[in-house]
Write a protein that holds these residues in place. Structure first.
Motif, PDB file in Angstrom:
ATOM      1  N   MET A   1      -9.302  14.825   4.410  1.00 18.11           N
ATOM      2  CA  MET A   1     -10.489  14.844   5.240  1.00 18.11           C
ATOM      3  C   MET A   1     -10.098  15.121   6.687  1.00 18.11           C
ATOM      4  SD  MET A   1     -13.446  11.998   5.335  1.00 18.11           S
ATOM      5  CE  MET A   1     -13.646  11.255   6.914  1.00 18.11           C
ATOM      6  N   ILE A   2     -10.828  15.972   7.333  1.00 16.25           N
ATOM      7  CA  ILE A   2     -10.559  16.337   8.724  1.00 16.25           C
ATOM      8  C   ILE A   2     -11.230  15.325   9.648  1.00 16.25           C
ATOM      9  CG2 ILE A   2     -10.892  18.089  10.484  1.00 16.25           C
ATOM     10  CD1 ILE A   2     -10.800  20.182   8.286  1.00 16.25           C
ATOM     11  N   GLU A   3     -10.451  14.861  10.612  1.00 12.67           N
ATOM     12  CA  GLU A   3     -10.969  13.892  11.584  1.00 12.67           C
ATOM     13  C   GLU A   3     -11.838  14.608  12.617  1.00 12.67           C
ATOM     14  OE1 GLU A   3      -8.887  10.247  13.778  1.00 12.67           O
ATOM     15  OE2 GLU A   3      -8.032  12.184  14.349  1.00 12.67           O
ATOM     16  N   THR A   4     -13.030  14.099  12.854  1.00  6.88           N
ATOM     17  CA  THR A   4     -13.896  14.692  13.868  1.00  6.88           C
ATOM     18  C   THR A   4     -13.395  14.311  15.259  1.00  6.88           C
ATOM     19  OG1 THR A   4     -15.397  12.808  13.995  1.00  6.88           O
ATOM     20  CG2 THR A   4     -15.894  14.496  12.329  1.00  6.88           C
ATOM     21  N   ALA A   5     -13.787  15.089  16.248  1.00 14.80           N
ATOM     22  CA  ALA A   5     -13.396  14.798  17.630  1.00 14.80           C
ATOM     23  C   ALA A   5     -13.928  13.437  18.056  1.00 14.80           C
ATOM     24  CB  ALA A   5     -13.910  15.894  18.563  1.00 14.80           C
ATOM     25  N   GLU A   6     -15.155  13.136  17.656  1.00 17.25           N
ATOM     26  CA  GLU A   6     -15.758  11.852  18.012  1.00 17.25           C
ATOM     27  C   GLU A   6     -14.972  10.679  17.419  1.00 17.25           C
ATOM     28  OE1 GLU A   6     -19.937   9.382  17.371  1.00 17.25           O
ATOM     29  OE2 GLU A   6     -19.828  11.487  16.805  1.00 17.25           O
ATOM     30  N   HIS A   7     -14.579  10.811  16.159  1.00 19.62           N
ATOM     31  CA  HIS A   7     -13.813   9.750  15.495  1.00 19.62           C
ATOM     32  C   HIS A   7     -12.443   9.588  16.153  1.00 19.62           C
ATOM     33  CE1 HIS A   7     -11.246   7.921  12.363  1.00 19.62           C
ATOM     34  NE2 HIS A   7     -12.309   7.139  12.235  1.00 19.62           N
ATOM     35  N   ARG A   8     -11.819  10.699  16.498  1.00 21.28           N
ATOM     36  CA  ARG A   8     -10.503  10.633  17.148  1.00 21.28           C
ATOM     37  C   ARG A   8     -10.602   9.900  18.482  1.00 21.28           C
ATOM     38  NH1 ARG A   8      -6.266  15.352  19.041  1.00 21.28           N
ATOM     39  NH2 ARG A   8      -4.493  13.922  19.103  1.00 21.28           N
ATOM     40  N   LEU A   9     -11.599  10.243  19.286  1.00 17.52           N
ATOM     41  CA  LEU A   9     -11.764   9.578  20.576  1.00 17.52           C
ATOM     42  C   LEU A   9     -12.015   8.083  20.400  1.00 17.52           C
ATOM     43  CD1 LEU A   9     -13.864  12.176  22.599  1.00 17.52           C
ATOM     44  CD2 LEU A   9     -11.417  11.663  22.820  1.00 17.52           C
ATOM     45  N   LYS A  10     -12.826   7.739  19.420  1.00 13.77           N
ATOM     46  CA  LYS A  10     -13.115   6.330  19.136  1.00 13.77           C
ATOM     47  C   LYS A  10     -11.838   5.575  18.761  1.00 13.77           C
ATOM     48  CE  LYS A  10     -17.455   5.473  17.331  1.00 13.77           C
ATOM     49  NZ  LYS A  10     -18.428   5.225  16.258  1.00 13.77           N
ATOM     50  N   LYS A  11     -11.037   6.206  17.903  1.00 13.58           N
ATOM     51  CA  LYS A  11      -9.771   5.605  17.462  1.00 13.58           C
ATOM     52  C   LYS A  11      -8.805   5.435  18.640  1.00 13.58           C
ATOM     53  CE  LYS A  11      -6.681   8.090  15.448  1.00 13.58           C
ATOM     54  NZ  LYS A  11      -5.938   8.962  14.542  1.00 13.58           N
ATOM     55  N   LEU A  12      -8.707   6.454  19.484  1.00 12.06           N
ATOM     56  CA  LEU A  12      -7.808   6.377  20.640  1.00 12.06           C
ATOM     57  C   LEU A  12      -8.282   5.324  21.636  1.00 12.06           C
ATOM     58  CD1 LEU A  12      -7.018  10.153  21.213  1.00 12.06           C
ATOM     59  CD2 LEU A  12      -5.483   8.397  20.305  1.00 12.06           C
ATOM     60  N   ARG A  13      -9.579   5.195  21.836  1.00 14.13           N
ATOM     61  CA  ARG A  13     -10.106   4.139  22.721  1.00 14.13           C
ATOM     62  C   ARG A  13      -9.742   2.759  22.183  1.00 14.13           C
ATOM     63  NH1 ARG A  13     -14.870   7.193  23.064  1.00 14.13           N
ATOM     64  NH2 ARG A  13     -14.879   8.329  25.001  1.00 14.13           N
ATOM     65  N   MET A  14      -9.916   2.577  20.886  1.00 11.19           N
ATOM     66  CA  MET A  14      -9.601   1.292  20.260  1.00 11.19           C
ATOM     67  C   MET A  14      -8.119   0.969  20.429  1.00 11.19           C
ATOM     68  SD  MET A  14     -10.682  -1.308  18.446  1.00 11.19           S
ATOM     69  CE  MET A  14     -12.059  -0.905  17.427  1.00 11.19           C
ATOM     70  N   ARG A  15      -7.270   1.944  20.189  1.00 14.22           N
ATOM     71  CA  ARG A  15      -5.828   1.730  20.346  1.00 14.22           C
ATOM     72  C   ARG A  15      -5.460   1.471  21.808  1.00 14.22           C
ATOM     73  NH1 ARG A  15      -2.637   6.440  18.005  1.00 14.22           N
ATOM     74  NH2 ARG A  15      -0.876   5.069  18.466  1.00 14.22           N
ATOM     75  N   SER A  16      -6.227   2.027  22.720  1.00  8.86           N
ATOM     76  CA  SER A  16      -5.971   1.812  24.147  1.00  8.86           C
ATOM     77  C   SER A  16      -6.323   0.401  24.572  1.00  8.86           C
ATOM     78  CB  SER A  16      -6.784   2.809  24.977  1.00  8.86           C
ATOM     79  OG  SER A  16      -6.402   4.136  24.685  1.00  8.86           O
ATOM     80  N   TRP A  17      -7.382  -0.147  24.004  1.00 10.32           N
ATOM     81  CA  TRP A  17      -7.844  -1.488  24.375  1.00 10.32           C
ATOM     82  C   TRP A  17      -7.151  -2.604  23.586  1.00 10.32           C
ATOM     83  CZ3 TRP A  17     -10.021  -3.136  28.555  1.00 10.32           C
ATOM     84  CH2 TRP A  17     -10.836  -2.286  29.298  1.00 10.32           C
ATOM     85  N   ARG A  18      -6.495  -2.274  22.507  1.00  9.29           N
ATOM     86  CA  ARG A  18      -5.864  -3.284  21.653  1.00  9.29           C
ATOM     87  C   ARG A  18      -4.354  -3.111  21.654  1.00  9.29           C
ATOM     88  NH1 ARG A  18     -10.557  -4.664  21.103  1.00  9.29           N
ATOM     89  NH2 ARG A  18     -11.945  -4.902  19.365  1.00  9.29           N
ATOM     90  N   ARG A  19      -3.752  -3.383  22.782  1.00  8.37           N
ATOM     91  CA  ARG A  19      -2.317  -3.219  22.967  1.00  8.37           C
ATOM     92  C   ARG A  19      -1.602  -4.543  22.712  1.00  8.37           C
ATOM     93  NH1 ARG A  19      -1.153   1.416  22.158  1.00  8.37           N
ATOM     94  NH2 ARG A  19       0.873   0.940  23.032  1.00  8.37           N
ATOM     95  N   GLY A  20      -0.308  -4.558  22.937  1.00  7.47           N
ATOM     96  CA  GLY A  20       0.469  -5.769  22.736  1.00  7.47           C
ATOM     97  C   GLY A  20       0.460  -6.700  23.928  1.00  7.47           C
TER      98      GLY A  20
END
Length: 87
Positions: A1-20
């Motif tokens: 399945m191809i990741e949509t641009a919207e989903h990618r941005l959402k995932k990157l935002r989540m990873r940005s806010w949930r750091r160590g």
């Protein structure tokens, strides 16, 4: 399945806010909220790869305590400036 641009941005935002470490949550989360949607695909790829790096290394790069690896230098410089850390 191809990741949509919207989903990618959402995932990157989540990873940005949930750091160590909280400092990187605040630095990367704020940057992601303000700038991710404006980044070109190549820069998004670099940002995605950078998120896999250790938070303590990222923090030292952003704050200028140690030299940033060349592949992240431009992006870290922009992030540092956005956080009010860089010149």
């Amino acid at each position: 399945m191809i990741e949509t641009a919207e989903h990618r941005l959402k995932k990157l935002r989540m990873r940005s806010w949930r750091r160590g470490i909280k400092e990187m949550d605040l630095i990367l989360g704020a940057y992601a909220d303000a700038k991710l949607a404006d980044l070109d695909p190549t820069t998004l790829d670099t940002y995605d790869a950078m998120l896999s790096e250790n938070d303590h290394d990222l923090y030292q790069w952003v704050t200028g305590q140690v030299s940033t690896p060349p592949q992240y230098l431009n992006l870290i410089t922009v992030i540092s400036r956005h956080a009010g850390i860089g010149a």
